[in-house]
Design a protein around this motif. Structure first.
Motif, PDB file in Angstrom:
ATOM      1  N   TYR A 190       0.740  -1.564  -0.204  1.00 30.18           N
ATOM      2  CA  TYR A 190       0.185   0.472   0.225  1.00 30.18           C
ATOM      3  C   TYR A 190       1.035   1.447  -0.068  1.00 30.18           C
ATOM      4  N   ASN A 191       2.196   1.101   0.594  1.00 27.27           N
ATOM      5  CA  ASN A 191       3.209   2.367   0.846  1.00 27.27           C
ATOM      6  C   ASN A 191       3.464   2.936  -0.620  1.00 27.27           C
ATOM      7  N   VAL A 192       3.749   1.488  -1.383  1.00 27.98           N
ATOM      8  CA  VAL A 192       4.535   1.271  -2.702  1.00 27.98           C
ATOM      9  C   VAL A 192       3.411   2.576  -3.603  1.00 27.98           C
ATOM     10  N   ALA A 193       1.940   1.436  -3.511  1.00 26.28           N
ATOM     11  CA  ALA A 193       1.625   2.211  -4.309  1.00 26.28           C
ATOM     12  C   ALA A 193       0.975   3.690  -4.211  1.00 26.28           C
ATOM     13  N   ARG A 194       1.221   4.099  -3.249  1.00 27.22           N
ATOM     14  CA  ARG A 194       0.778   5.305  -2.185  1.00 27.22           C
ATOM     15  C   ARG A 194       1.601   6.259  -3.488  1.00 27.22           C
ATOM     16  N   ASP A 195       2.536   5.773  -3.107  1.00 30.60           N
ATOM     17  CA  ASP A 195       4.124   7.148  -3.231  1.00 30.60           C
ATOM     18  C   ASP A 195       4.198   6.948  -4.847  1.00 30.60           C
ATOM     19  N   ASN A 196       4.076   6.173  -5.572  1.00 26.89           N
ATOM     20  CA  ASN A 196       3.445   5.808  -7.130  1.00 26.89           C
ATOM     21  C   ASN A 196       2.921   7.213  -7.928  1.00 26.89           C
ATOM     22  N   MET A 197       1.797   6.401  -6.424  1.00 24.74           N
ATOM     23  CA  MET A 197       0.547   7.959  -7.211  1.00 24.74           C
ATOM     24  C   MET A 197       0.730   8.770  -7.205  1.00 24.74           C
ATOM     25  N   LEU A 254       2.322   9.254 -10.724  1.00 20.56           N
ATOM     26  CA  LEU A 254       1.299   8.741 -12.028  1.00 20.56           C
ATOM     27  C   LEU A 254       0.079  10.434 -11.086  1.00 20.56           C
ATOM     28  N   ASP A 255      -0.286  10.664 -10.495  1.00 17.98           N
ATOM     29  CA  ASP A 255      -1.306  11.420 -10.300  1.00 17.98           C
ATOM     30  C   ASP A 255      -0.091  13.378  -9.686  1.00 17.98           C
ATOM     31  N   ASN A 256       1.113  12.708 -10.510  1.00 23.47           N
ATOM     32  CA  ASN A 256       1.947  14.545 -10.629  1.00 23.47           C
ATOM     33  C   ASN A 256       1.846  15.436 -11.228  1.00 23.47           C
ATOM     34  N   HIS A 257       1.411  16.141 -11.464  1.00 21.87           N
ATOM     35  CA  HIS A 257       1.817  16.775 -13.326  1.00 21.87           C
ATOM     36  C   HIS A 257       2.201  18.541 -12.883  1.00 21.87           C
ATOM     37  N   LYS A 260      -7.133  -3.813  -1.877  1.00 22.09           N
ATOM     38  CA  LYS A 260      -6.611  -1.915  -1.165  1.00 22.09           C
ATOM     39  C   LYS A 260      -5.667  -1.567  -1.825  1.00 22.09           C
ATOM     40  N   ASN A 261      -4.617  -2.194  -2.117  1.00 17.68           N
ATOM     41  CA  ASN A 261      -3.160  -1.570  -3.008  1.00 17.68           C
ATOM     42  C   ASN A 261      -3.375  -1.578  -4.649  1.00 17.68           C
ATOM     43  N   ASP A 262      -4.622  -1.445  -4.741  1.00 14.16           N
ATOM     44  CA  ASP A 262      -4.712  -1.604  -6.598  1.00 14.16           C
ATOM     45  C   ASP A 262      -4.661  -0.272  -6.251  1.00 14.16           C
ATOM     46  N   ILE A 263      -3.836   0.085  -8.199  1.00 16.07           N
ATOM     47  CA  ILE A 263      -3.492   1.734  -8.071  1.00 16.07           C
ATOM     48  C   ILE A 263      -4.898   2.340  -8.949  1.00 16.07           C
ATOM     49  N   HIS A 264      -5.056   1.370  -9.899  1.00 17.26           N
ATOM     50  CA  HIS A 264      -6.382   1.007 -10.347  1.00 17.26           C
ATOM     51  C   HIS A 264      -7.887   1.929 -10.319  1.00 17.26           C
ATOM     52  N   HIS A 265      -7.712   2.612  -8.802  1.00 17.58           N
ATOM     53  CA  HIS A 265      -8.851   2.910  -8.391  1.00 17.58           C
ATOM     54  C   HIS A 265      -8.580   3.219  -6.784  1.00 17.58           C
TER      55      HIS A 265
END
Length: 533
Positions: free
Chosen positions: A161-168, A172-175, A219-224
């Motif tokens: 979950y930490n890695v998923a949020r780190d990348n998000m 992924l959502d940082n522009h 919980k960790n799936d970045i697609h949602h």
């Protein structure tokens, strides 16, 4: 001696001119356009020629075809809908497929020709350019759903979950250094989990994690997973999505909640819907949370299409998790799955196309036995049996196509009727039965007469033509006619307008074929005469 010859010529020409007006009526020289195997990115065109071998200008009145899952995938381009006598026209066909399935599509030309309609078939096997989905070819409903589930599950690299949020937050959502809340549009500058906390941002689980006890891999799936303002996330809570119709209890940035219904702002409706579609395809519908929302989420998926940021995000997640969201890559997949929850099967559609809702037979004096073509195509999604074809008037015969015919979706067949054009039809009909595995119905098509141009039978004072070594000899010319010469295939060779006054004999000095036709026009009336050298 001259009078005897004249009588002989007149008698012979009456036989030649009106014993038959038949020419090769097939104006399309091909039955099939076969594109072979193509993918959805290949938008080049093909086409076919239409030849006018009749004695009138030929008008393409309309082109009938069917849709594929509601989409018109064939586009037709023509320079002019009218084809002059003896001329031809190329109709360009642009194929814009969306689905990786076999395409069999009827093309029906409604024309001004006495015979009515002409048809051909378009065929192509479409494959997707993204080979990730190659195993979905020609699948639909349960088989497609299970295959897609296998594709997105088999190579799924489950992140913490930490890695998923780190990348998000970081990519992924940082522009441009900014992270934006999907619900309110509020943005903040950060790229870490601690930065999110400092800016009152957290991680929204589109499918609420309380429904599956916050368990991985859901919980960790970045697609949602998406960045969200803390207050917006709290207001959304685990409420289902829907359309707010009254005064909302909470509303910020376009998103709003009324009672237990949460409606995201328009900018996130499509992304929200595709995240939910992915989640249920991948994991199922926990606590029956998705099913009551499926209809509105499908609408949002269709109404708010993907953009470049969606594609960027999908590609980024694929690099991290090893799986993709099919509804971002190919939004049209959803058209081939009636429901994502439980057993699924397509709604049976027994639609069919008929080239004429009312059969219009040519009426002219004098009459002759001529034919009219009716084309019937299966535009539904199940096989159809067409049978028990009958005509109420015994004077109209079914030359071909009257026997029972089973059509797969996209297939067509022709019914050729023969009748005498001097008769007037007004209260007649053609009936047939349509049968599928689940239903049976009867169609009734009215038959009426339509007045065509006069074709004047020769009489003792009419115009006649006989071939001579120097050209064509005409009798009883008023001098106001237009003469048109055709070869036997209906191709216009020459035309001549007269203006020299009445003549008992007129010779047109012209080179002509061994056999052919002459059309004589005067005051809106037409005489058509056949000659043999």
């Amino acid at each position: 001696m001259y009078c005897q010859n004249r009588i002989f010529i007149t008698t012979l020409f009456c036989l030649l001119c009106f014993s038959s007006l038949e020419v090769d009526a097939q104006i399309i020289k091909t039955n099939t356009i076969n594109r072979g195997v193509v993918d959805e990115t290949q938008r080049d065109s093909s086409g076919f020629w239409v030849f006018n071998n009749s004695f009138d200008d030929l008008i393409i009145e309309s082109i009938l075809t069917n849709t594929i899952y509601g989409d018109s995938v064939l586009r037709f381009y023509i320079n002019d809908s009218t084809i002059a006598v003896g001329d031809s026209l190329y109709i360009s066909v642009l194929f814009t497929p969306k689905h990786n399935i076999e395409h069999i599509i009827p093309i029906i030309l409604k024309t001004s020709h006495d015979e009515g309609a002409f048809g051909l078939e378009f065929e192509a096997q479409v494959q997707y350019s993204k080979t990730y989905y190659s195993s979905t070819q020609n699948l639909s409903e349960s088989s497609l759903k299970s295959t897609l589930n296998n594709i997105i599950s088999s190579n799924h690299n489950v992140l913490s979950y930490n890695v998923a949020r780190d990348n998000m937050y970081a990519t992924l959502d940082n522009h441009g250094g900014l992270v934006e809340c999907v619900y309110t549009g509020r943005s903040a500058s950060f790229n870490t989990r601690s930065g999110a906390v400092a800016n009152n941002m957290n991680c929204e689980h589109t499918f609420p994690q309380s429904m599956y006890s916050s368990s991985p891999p859901m919980k960790n799936d970045i697609h949602h997973l998406f960045p969200s303002d803390q207050s917006a996330n709290s207001s959304r809570s685990n409420h289902p999505f829907g359309v707010v119709t009254g005064t909302p209890n909470w509303s910020v940035g376009g998103s709003k909640r009324q009672g237990n219904i949460f409606e995201p702002r328009n900018e996130h409706k499509g992304d929200c819907a595709r995240a939910m579609l992915y989640f249920v395809l991948r994991y199922g519908d926990y606590s029956n949370f998705f099913s009551p929302q499926e209809s509105v989420l499908r609408d949002w998926h269709n109404d708010y299409p993907i953009d470049s940021l969606d594609e960027y995000r999908n590609n980024g997640i694929f690099g991290l998790q090893g799986n993709r969201n099919p509804f971002v890559d190919y939004p049209q997949f959803i058209d081939r799955i009636s429901t994502l929850v439980g057993p699924t099967s397509a709604q049976v559609k027994t639609n069919y196309i008929v080239s004429e809702d009312t059969i219009k037979l040519v009426n002219r004096i004098p009459g002759s036995q001529i034919s009219r073509r009716l084309i019937i195509a299966n535009s539904g999604n199940v096989p159809l049996l067409f049978s028990n074809m009958n005509i109420s008037n015994s004077g109209i015969n079914i030359l071909s196509g009257g026997s029972a015919k089973s059509l797969e979706p996209g297939e067509q067949f022709s019914v050729l009727l023969e009748y005498n054009s001097s008769n007037v039809y007004s209260n007649d009909s053609l009936t047939f039965q349509i049968t599928s595995l689940s239903s049976m119905s009867t169609a009734s098509l009215p038959i009426i007469s339509k007045t065509k141009m006069d074709i004047v039978e020769p009489s003792s004072t009419d115009k006649y033509v006989v071939p001579t070594p120097e050209g064509l000899m005409f009798f009883n010319i008023s001098g106001e006619e237009t003469l048109q010469l055709f070869d036997f295939n209906g191709r216009l060779i020459a035309s001549k307008s007269l203006s020299q006054g009445p003549q008992e004999l007129y010779k047109w000095f012209i080179s002509y074929p061994n056999k052919g036709w002459v059309r004589i026009l005067r005051n809106g009336k037409v005489s058509i005469c056949k000659f043999v050298k």
